[in-house]
Scaffold this motif. Sequence first.
Motif, PDB file in Angstrom:
ATOM      1  N   TRP A  38      25.792  40.838  84.478  1.00 60.59           N
ATOM      2  CA  TRP A  38      25.855  41.978  83.663  1.00 60.59           C
ATOM      3  C   TRP A  38      25.312  43.508  83.730  1.00 60.59           C
ATOM      4  N   LYS A  39      26.305  44.303  83.747  1.00 64.41           N
ATOM      5  CA  LYS A  39      25.467  45.691  83.855  1.00 64.41           C
ATOM      6  C   LYS A  39      24.799  45.920  82.739  1.00 64.41           C
ATOM      7  N   SER A  41      25.094  48.627  80.753  1.00 62.66           N
ATOM      8  CA  SER A  41      25.766  48.785  79.382  1.00 62.66           C
ATOM      9  C   SER A  41      26.476  47.578  78.755  1.00 62.66           C
ATOM     10  N   THR A  42      26.622  46.556  79.250  1.00 62.25           N
ATOM     11  CA  THR A  42      27.471  45.244  78.858  1.00 62.25           C
ATOM     12  C   THR A  42      26.386  44.563  77.955  1.00 62.25           C
ATOM     13  N   THR A  43      24.994  44.648  78.542  1.00 58.74           N
ATOM     14  CA  THR A  43      24.057  44.051  77.786  1.00 58.74           C
ATOM     15  C   THR A  43      23.680  44.702  76.531  1.00 58.74           C
ATOM     16  N   THR A  45      25.685  46.586  74.909  1.00 61.63           N
ATOM     17  CA  THR A  45      26.853  46.654  73.727  1.00 61.63           C
ATOM     18  C   THR A  45      26.943  45.171  73.042  1.00 61.63           C
ATOM     19  N   VAL A  46      26.536  44.139  73.688  1.00 61.04           N
ATOM     20  CA  VAL A  46      26.579  42.804  73.157  1.00 61.04           C
ATOM     21  C   VAL A  46      25.120  42.697  72.295  1.00 61.04           C
TER      22      VAL A  46
END
Length: 120
Positions: A38-39, A41-43, A45-46
């Motif tokens: 994951w990038k 931003s993904t981390t 967001t989740v």
Amino acid sequence: MEDIRLGEVESRFADIVWENAPIPSGKLVALCLEKLGWKKSTTYTVLKKLCERGLFKNEGGEVSVLITRNEYYSMKSEMFVMDSFDGSLPAFIAAFTSRKKLSDEDIAEIKRMIEGGGDR
């Protein structure tokens, strides 16, 4: 009872948090890159979604657990019994044991749990 369900990807993320918490958010980002690809931003967001659901807290750059893995799976089990068996634990056990016979050890452990108020 609050309905906290995790999808497969959220569950993998939650496992990382549960195994490492409390954890600095930067280290969590690095672990998610390593383990999930994951990038950043993904981390985040989740993480934000699971914080909003009340599982975790991200405060001062540190991620901590509000609901432990055991608490989560206990809640999930209760929801399953509620949804599938109208909240009847005896109905669940009857359905479970109709296909899988309990061993003497299983029966003894269940009796101990009942007599001890659920303590293991």
